[in-house]
Design an enzyme around this catalytic site. Structure first.
Site, PDB file in Angstrom:
ATOM      1  N   LYS A  24       0.838  -1.208   0.000  1.00 46.38           N
ATOM      2  CA  LYS A  24       0.000   0.000   0.000  1.00 46.38           C
ATOM      3  C   LYS A  24       0.874   1.261   0.000  1.00 46.38           C
ATOM      4  O   LYS A  24       0.674   2.163  -0.818  1.00 46.38           O
ATOM      5  CB  LYS A  24      -0.928   0.015   1.229  1.00 46.38           C
ATOM      6  CG  LYS A  24      -1.863  -1.177   1.314  1.00 46.38           C
ATOM      7  CD  LYS A  24      -2.777  -1.109   2.529  1.00 46.38           C
ATOM      8  CE  LYS A  24      -2.071  -1.182   3.862  1.00 46.38           C
ATOM      9  NZ  LYS A  24      -1.415  -2.456   4.164  1.00 46.38           N
TER      10      LYS A  24
ATOM     11  N   ARG B 244     -10.212   0.393   8.603  1.00 47.89           N
ATOM     12  CA  ARG B 244      -9.722  -0.948   8.909  1.00 47.89           C
ATOM     13  C   ARG B 244     -10.744  -1.753   9.686  1.00 47.89           C
ATOM     14  O   ARG B 244     -10.489  -2.909  10.008  1.00 47.89           O
ATOM     15  CB  ARG B 244      -8.502  -0.798   9.810  1.00 47.89           C
ATOM     16  CG  ARG B 244      -7.182  -1.028   9.140  1.00 47.89           C
ATOM     17  CD  ARG B 244      -6.135  -0.782  10.201  1.00 47.89           C
ATOM     18  NE  ARG B 244      -4.931  -1.483   9.938  1.00 47.89           N
ATOM     19  CZ  ARG B 244      -3.888  -0.955   9.302  1.00 47.89           C
ATOM     20  NH1 ARG B 244      -3.937   0.269   8.838  1.00 47.89           N
ATOM     21  NH2 ARG B 244      -2.807  -1.658   9.130  1.00 47.89           N
TER      22      ARG B 244
ATOM     23  N   ARG C 236      11.697  -5.497   4.971  1.00 47.84           N
ATOM     24  CA  ARG C 236      11.424  -4.061   4.772  1.00 47.84           C
ATOM     25  C   ARG C 236      12.349  -3.187   5.620  1.00 47.84           C
ATOM     26  O   ARG C 236      12.629  -3.487   6.777  1.00 47.84           O
ATOM     27  CB  ARG C 236       9.975  -3.744   5.137  1.00 47.84           C
ATOM     28  CG  ARG C 236       9.715  -2.221   5.140  1.00 47.84           C
ATOM     29  CD  ARG C 236       8.280  -1.866   5.134  1.00 47.84           C
ATOM     30  NE  ARG C 236       7.558  -2.407   6.257  1.00 47.84           N
ATOM     31  CZ  ARG C 236       6.236  -2.365   6.362  1.00 47.84           C
ATOM     32  NH1 ARG C 236       5.529  -1.799   5.420  1.00 47.84           N
ATOM     33  NH2 ARG C 236       5.639  -2.865   7.406  1.00 47.84           N
TER      34      ARG C 236
ATOM     35  N   ARG D  30      10.932  -1.183  11.182  1.00 50.32           N
ATOM     36  CA  ARG D  30       9.820  -0.775  12.049  1.00 50.32           C
ATOM     37  C   ARG D  30       9.736  -1.725  13.233  1.00 50.32           C
ATOM     38  O   ARG D  30       9.917  -2.930  13.070  1.00 50.32           O
ATOM     39  CB  ARG D  30       8.508  -0.831  11.245  1.00 50.32           C
ATOM     40  CG  ARG D  30       8.102   0.506  10.682  1.00 50.32           C
ATOM     41  CD  ARG D  30       6.962   0.448   9.719  1.00 50.32           C
ATOM     42  NE  ARG D  30       5.791  -0.319  10.115  1.00 50.32           N
ATOM     43  CZ  ARG D  30       4.672  -0.398   9.390  1.00 50.32           C
ATOM     44  NH1 ARG D  30       4.597   0.266   8.240  1.00 50.32           N
ATOM     45  NH2 ARG D  30       3.662  -1.115   9.781  1.00 50.32           N
TER      46      ARG D  30
ATOM     47  N   ARG E 274      -0.976  -8.704  13.578  1.00 51.36           N
ATOM     48  CA  ARG E 274      -1.497  -7.794  12.537  1.00 51.36           C
ATOM     49  C   ARG E 274      -2.335  -8.562  11.517  1.00 51.36           C
ATOM     50  O   ARG E 274      -3.390  -8.091  11.075  1.00 51.36           O
ATOM     51  CB  ARG E 274      -0.337  -7.070  11.841  1.00 51.36           C
ATOM     52  CG  ARG E 274       0.271  -5.977  12.712  1.00 51.36           C
ATOM     53  CD  ARG E 274       1.691  -5.644  12.315  1.00 51.36           C
ATOM     54  NE  ARG E 274       1.803  -5.020  11.022  1.00 51.36           N
ATOM     55  CZ  ARG E 274       2.958  -4.865  10.366  1.00 51.36           C
ATOM     56  NH1 ARG E 274       4.079  -5.298  10.909  1.00 51.36           N
ATOM     57  NH2 ARG E 274       2.980  -4.270   9.206  1.00 51.36           N
TER      58      ARG E 274
END
Ligand code: AP5
Ligand code: MG
Length: 217
Positions: free
Chosen positions: A16, A91, A130, A163, A174
Protein backbone atom coordinates in the site's frame (compact mmCIF):
# COMPACT_ATOMS: atom_id res chain seq x y z
CA UNK A 1 -11.56 12.40 -15.15
CA UNK A 2 -13.63 11.25 -12.16
CA UNK A 3 -12.51 12.90 -8.90
CA UNK A 4 -10.04 10.78 -6.98
CA UNK A 5 -11.10 10.08 -3.41
CA UNK A 6 -9.31 6.79 -3.05
CA UNK A 7 -9.06 4.07 -0.40
CA UNK A 8 -6.05 1.74 -0.75
CA UNK A 9 -6.62 -1.59 0.99
CA UNK A 10 -4.60 -4.76 1.49
CA UNK A 11 -3.04 -6.82 4.25
CA UNK A 12 0.15 -5.72 6.06
CA UNK A 13 3.03 -5.71 3.58
CA UNK A 14 0.83 -5.86 0.47
CA UNK A 15 2.49 -2.74 -0.94
CA UNK A 16 0.00 0.00 0.00
CA UNK A 17 2.67 2.50 1.07
CA UNK A 18 4.88 1.70 -1.94
CA UNK A 19 2.04 2.29 -4.41
CA UNK A 20 0.64 5.27 -2.51
CA UNK A 21 3.89 7.24 -2.81
CA UNK A 22 3.83 6.88 -6.63
CA UNK A 23 0.11 7.53 -7.07
CA UNK A 24 0.11 10.74 -5.04
CA UNK A 25 3.07 12.01 -7.06
CA UNK A 26 1.22 11.26 -10.30
CA UNK A 27 -2.18 12.67 -9.29
CA UNK A 28 -0.99 15.39 -6.89
CA UNK A 29 -3.31 14.45 -4.03
CA UNK A 30 -2.41 14.05 -0.34
CA UNK A 31 -1.38 10.64 1.05
CA UNK A 32 -3.29 10.02 4.27
CA UNK A 33 -1.72 7.03 5.99
CA UNK A 34 -3.00 6.49 9.52
CA UNK A 35 0.04 4.27 10.22
CA UNK A 36 2.40 7.09 9.16
CA UNK A 37 0.42 9.64 11.21
CA UNK A 38 0.65 7.46 14.31
CA UNK A 39 4.38 6.83 13.77
CA UNK A 40 4.97 10.58 13.37
CA UNK A 41 3.11 11.24 16.65
CA UNK A 42 5.16 8.49 18.34
CA UNK A 43 8.39 10.07 17.09
CA UNK A 44 7.31 13.45 18.46
CA UNK A 45 6.17 11.91 21.76
CA UNK A 46 2.76 13.63 21.67
CA UNK A 47 -0.16 12.31 23.81
CA UNK A 48 -1.55 10.64 20.64
CA UNK A 49 1.83 9.03 20.00
CA UNK A 50 2.10 7.74 23.56
CA UNK A 51 -1.34 6.20 23.32
CA UNK A 52 -0.78 4.71 19.85
CA UNK A 53 2.53 3.14 20.89
CA UNK A 54 0.72 0.90 23.39
CA UNK A 55 -1.07 -0.78 20.50
CA UNK A 56 1.10 -0.47 17.38
CA UNK A 57 4.36 -2.08 18.46
CA UNK A 58 2.57 -5.32 19.38
CA UNK A 59 0.48 -5.26 16.19
CA UNK A 60 -2.88 -4.29 17.71
CA UNK A 61 -5.29 -1.76 16.23
CA UNK A 62 -5.51 1.71 17.76
CA UNK A 63 -9.07 2.20 19.12
CA UNK A 64 -11.67 3.34 16.58
CA UNK A 65 -12.62 6.61 18.30
CA UNK A 66 -9.01 7.83 18.29
CA UNK A 67 -8.39 6.80 14.67
CA UNK A 68 -11.69 8.22 13.39
CA UNK A 69 -11.06 11.57 15.13
CA UNK A 70 -7.62 11.79 13.55
CA UNK A 71 -8.88 11.09 10.03
CA UNK A 72 -11.84 13.43 10.39
CA UNK A 73 -9.52 16.28 11.29
CA UNK A 74 -7.12 15.45 8.44
CA UNK A 75 -9.84 15.18 5.78
CA UNK A 76 -11.21 18.59 6.71
CA UNK A 77 -7.93 20.28 5.69
CA UNK A 78 -7.90 22.38 2.52
CA UNK A 79 -5.51 20.15 0.56
CA UNK A 80 -8.15 17.37 0.52
CA UNK A 81 -10.49 19.54 -1.54
CA UNK A 82 -8.80 18.23 -4.69
CA UNK A 83 -9.00 14.57 -3.64
CA UNK A 84 -7.07 12.24 -1.34
CA UNK A 85 -5.62 8.78 -1.01
CA UNK A 86 -6.38 6.93 2.23
CA UNK A 87 -3.84 4.19 3.10
CA UNK A 88 -4.67 1.92 6.05
CA UNK A 89 -8.03 3.53 6.83
CA UNK A 90 -10.74 2.31 7.23
CA UNK A 91 -9.72 -0.95 8.91
CA UNK A 92 -12.95 -1.82 10.75
CA UNK A 93 -16.66 -1.60 9.93
CA UNK A 94 -17.22 1.26 12.45
CA UNK A 95 -14.36 3.17 10.75
CA UNK A 96 -15.96 2.61 7.33
CA UNK A 97 -19.35 3.81 8.62
CA UNK A 98 -17.70 6.90 10.12
CA UNK A 99 -15.89 7.60 6.84
CA UNK A 100 -19.23 7.48 5.04
CA UNK A 101 -20.50 10.24 7.36
CA UNK A 102 -17.31 12.30 7.09
CA UNK A 103 -17.33 12.14 3.28
CA UNK A 104 -20.93 13.35 3.24
CA UNK A 105 -19.99 16.25 5.54
CA UNK A 106 -17.06 17.34 3.39
CA UNK A 107 -18.91 16.64 0.15
CA UNK A 108 -16.35 14.17 -1.23
CA UNK A 109 -17.71 10.69 -1.85
CA UNK A 110 -15.26 7.80 -2.09
CA UNK A 111 -14.61 7.18 -5.80
CA UNK A 112 -12.39 4.06 -5.80
CA UNK A 113 -11.50 1.31 -3.34
CA UNK A 114 -8.37 -0.45 -4.56
CA UNK A 115 -7.49 -3.76 -2.93
CA UNK A 116 -3.94 -5.07 -3.33
CA UNK A 117 -4.23 -8.82 -2.94
CA UNK A 118 -0.98 -10.54 -1.91
CA UNK A 119 -0.51 -14.10 -0.55
CA UNK A 120 0.56 -14.51 3.06
CA UNK A 121 3.99 -16.14 2.36
CA UNK A 122 4.90 -13.11 0.28
CA UNK A 123 3.68 -10.74 3.02
CA UNK A 124 6.05 -12.37 5.51
CA UNK A 125 9.00 -12.05 3.08
CA UNK A 126 8.17 -8.41 2.38
CA UNK A 127 7.68 -7.40 6.02
CA UNK A 128 10.81 -9.16 7.25
CA UNK A 129 12.99 -7.51 4.59
CA UNK A 130 11.42 -4.06 4.77
CA UNK A 131 13.45 -1.03 5.77
CA UNK A 132 11.85 2.40 6.07
CA UNK A 133 13.33 5.87 6.01
CA UNK A 134 13.51 7.36 9.49
CA UNK A 135 12.95 10.84 8.02
CA UNK A 136 10.39 10.56 5.16
CA UNK A 137 8.97 7.07 5.80
CA UNK A 138 9.67 5.76 2.26
CA UNK A 139 9.66 1.94 2.20
CA UNK A 140 12.49 -0.17 0.71
CA UNK A 141 13.24 -3.89 0.76
CA UNK A 142 16.71 -5.35 1.29
CA UNK A 143 16.25 -7.77 -1.63
CA UNK A 144 13.21 -6.72 -3.69
CA UNK A 145 13.55 -2.94 -3.72
CA UNK A 146 17.02 -2.12 -2.37
CA UNK A 147 18.15 1.48 -1.97
CA UNK A 148 20.95 2.65 -4.27
CA UNK A 149 23.22 3.02 -1.24
CA UNK A 150 22.79 0.49 1.58
CA UNK A 151 21.00 1.89 4.63
CA UNK A 152 20.32 5.28 3.01
CA UNK A 153 17.01 6.58 1.60
CA UNK A 154 17.12 7.28 -2.18
CA UNK A 155 14.59 10.07 -1.80
CA UNK A 156 15.85 12.19 1.10
CA UNK A 157 19.16 10.64 2.24
CA UNK A 158 17.69 9.66 5.64
CA UNK A 159 18.75 6.57 7.59
CA UNK A 160 16.85 3.34 6.81
CA UNK A 161 15.56 1.43 9.86
CA UNK A 162 13.30 -1.53 10.66
CA UNK A 163 9.82 -0.77 12.05
CA UNK A 164 9.35 -2.07 15.63
CA UNK A 165 6.18 -3.94 14.53
CA UNK A 166 8.01 -5.67 11.64
CA UNK A 167 8.80 -8.87 13.51
CA UNK A 168 7.18 -12.28 13.22
CA UNK A 169 5.27 -12.07 16.51
CA UNK A 170 3.66 -8.68 15.82
CA UNK A 171 3.02 -9.64 12.20
CA UNK A 172 0.90 -12.63 13.29
CA UNK A 173 -1.19 -10.28 15.44
CA UNK A 174 -1.50 -7.79 12.54
CA UNK A 175 -2.60 -10.54 10.14
CA UNK A 176 -5.16 -11.78 12.63
CA UNK A 177 -6.65 -8.28 12.98
CA UNK A 178 -6.62 -7.96 9.20
CA UNK A 179 -8.48 -11.24 8.68
CA UNK A 180 -11.06 -10.65 11.41
CA UNK A 181 -11.66 -6.90 11.25
CA UNK A 182 -10.44 -5.52 7.93
CA UNK A 183 -11.11 -8.27 5.36
CA UNK A 184 -14.92 -7.95 5.89
CA UNK A 185 -14.61 -4.44 4.41
CA UNK A 186 -13.93 -5.99 1.00
CA UNK A 187 -17.50 -7.24 0.89
CA UNK A 188 -18.72 -3.93 2.35
CA UNK A 189 -17.20 -2.00 -0.58
CA UNK A 190 -18.00 -4.71 -3.12
CA UNK A 191 -21.67 -4.26 -2.20
CA UNK A 192 -21.34 -0.54 -2.86
CA UNK A 193 -19.83 -1.25 -6.29
CA UNK A 194 -16.60 0.53 -5.39
CA UNK A 195 -14.10 -2.33 -5.01
CA UNK A 196 -11.46 -3.32 -7.56
CA UNK A 197 -8.87 -5.97 -6.68
CA UNK A 198 -5.35 -6.08 -8.19
CA UNK A 199 -2.86 -8.91 -7.90
CA UNK A 200 0.00 -7.59 -5.76
CA UNK A 201 1.99 -10.82 -5.64
CA UNK A 202 4.26 -10.09 -8.57
CA UNK A 203 7.49 -8.20 -8.16
CA UNK A 204 6.61 -6.38 -11.40
CA UNK A 205 5.55 -2.81 -10.80
CA UNK A 206 1.81 -2.50 -10.29
CA UNK A 207 1.82 1.28 -10.61
CA UNK A 208 1.21 1.59 -14.41
CA UNK A 209 -1.88 -0.64 -14.07
CA UNK A 210 -3.21 1.42 -11.17
CA UNK A 211 -2.62 4.69 -12.99
CA UNK A 212 -4.38 3.43 -16.14
CA UNK A 213 -7.30 2.24 -14.01
CA UNK A 214 -7.62 5.55 -12.16
CA UNK A 215 -7.41 7.48 -15.42
CA UNK A 216 -10.32 5.35 -16.65
CA UNK A 217 -8.31 3.72 -19.45
P1 AP5 B 1 0.25 0.61 8.71
O1 AP5 B 1 1.42 1.49 8.73
O2 AP5 B 1 -0.91 0.97 7.87
O3 AP5 B 1 0.74 -0.88 8.41
P2 AP5 B 1 0.09 -2.10 7.62
O4 AP5 B 1 -1.30 -1.99 7.19
O5 AP5 B 1 0.43 -3.27 8.48
O6 AP5 B 1 0.80 -2.10 6.28
P3 AP5 B 1 2.28 -1.92 6.04
O7 AP5 B 1 2.67 -0.49 6.10
O8 AP5 B 1 3.04 -2.88 6.92
O9 AP5 B 1 2.42 -2.51 4.56
P4 AP5 B 1 2.17 -1.81 3.16
O10 AP5 B 1 1.00 -2.48 2.53
O11 AP5 B 1 2.17 -0.34 3.25
O12 AP5 B 1 3.46 -2.34 2.38
P5 AP5 B 1 4.76 -1.57 1.85
O13 AP5 B 1 4.41 -0.74 0.66
O14 AP5 B 1 5.49 -0.91 2.96
O15 AP5 B 1 -0.29 0.45 10.20
C1 AP5 B 1 0.59 0.16 11.26
C2 AP5 B 1 -0.17 0.05 12.55
O16 AP5 B 1 -0.82 1.30 12.87
C3 AP5 B 1 -1.32 -0.98 12.58
O17 AP5 B 1 -0.86 -2.28 12.85
C4 AP5 B 1 -2.18 -0.41 13.70
O18 AP5 B 1 -1.62 -0.71 14.96
C5 AP5 B 1 -2.09 1.09 13.48
N1 AP5 B 1 -3.14 1.59 12.58
C6 AP5 B 1 -2.96 2.13 11.35
N2 AP5 B 1 -4.13 2.45 10.80
C7 AP5 B 1 -5.08 2.09 11.68
C8 AP5 B 1 -6.50 2.13 11.67
N3 AP5 B 1 -7.17 2.60 10.61
N4 AP5 B 1 -7.17 1.67 12.77
C9 AP5 B 1 -6.51 1.21 13.84
N5 AP5 B 1 -5.16 1.12 13.91
C10 AP5 B 1 -4.46 1.55 12.85
O19 AP5 B 1 5.60 -2.84 1.31
C11 AP5 B 1 6.07 -3.83 2.19
C12 AP5 B 1 7.47 -4.28 1.76
O20 AP5 B 1 7.39 -4.97 0.51
C13 AP5 B 1 8.45 -3.12 1.54
O21 AP5 B 1 9.71 -3.55 1.97
C14 AP5 B 1 8.43 -2.91 0.02
O22 AP5 B 1 9.66 -2.39 -0.43
C15 AP5 B 1 8.17 -4.32 -0.49
N6 AP5 B 1 7.36 -4.35 -1.72
C16 AP5 B 1 6.29 -3.57 -2.01
N7 AP5 B 1 5.77 -3.91 -3.20
C17 AP5 B 1 6.52 -4.97 -3.67
C18 AP5 B 1 6.46 -5.78 -4.84
N8 AP5 B 1 5.54 -5.62 -5.81
N9 AP5 B 1 7.37 -6.77 -4.97
C19 AP5 B 1 8.30 -6.98 -4.02
N10 AP5 B 1 8.41 -6.25 -2.89
C20 AP5 B 1 7.53 -5.24 -2.70
MG1 MG C 1 2.32 1.06 4.82
Amino acid sequence: MKSLNIILMGPPGAGKGTQAKKLIAKFDIPHISTGDMFREAMKEGTPLGKLAQKYINDGHLVPDDVTIGLVKERLSKDDCAKGFLLDGFPRTIPQADALEEISKEIGRKISHVINIDTPVEELVRRICGRRVCKVCGAPFHIINIPPKKEGICDICGGELVQRPDDNEEALLVRLDHYNKQTAPLLEYYQNKGLLTTFDGSSSADLTPKLIAFLEGK
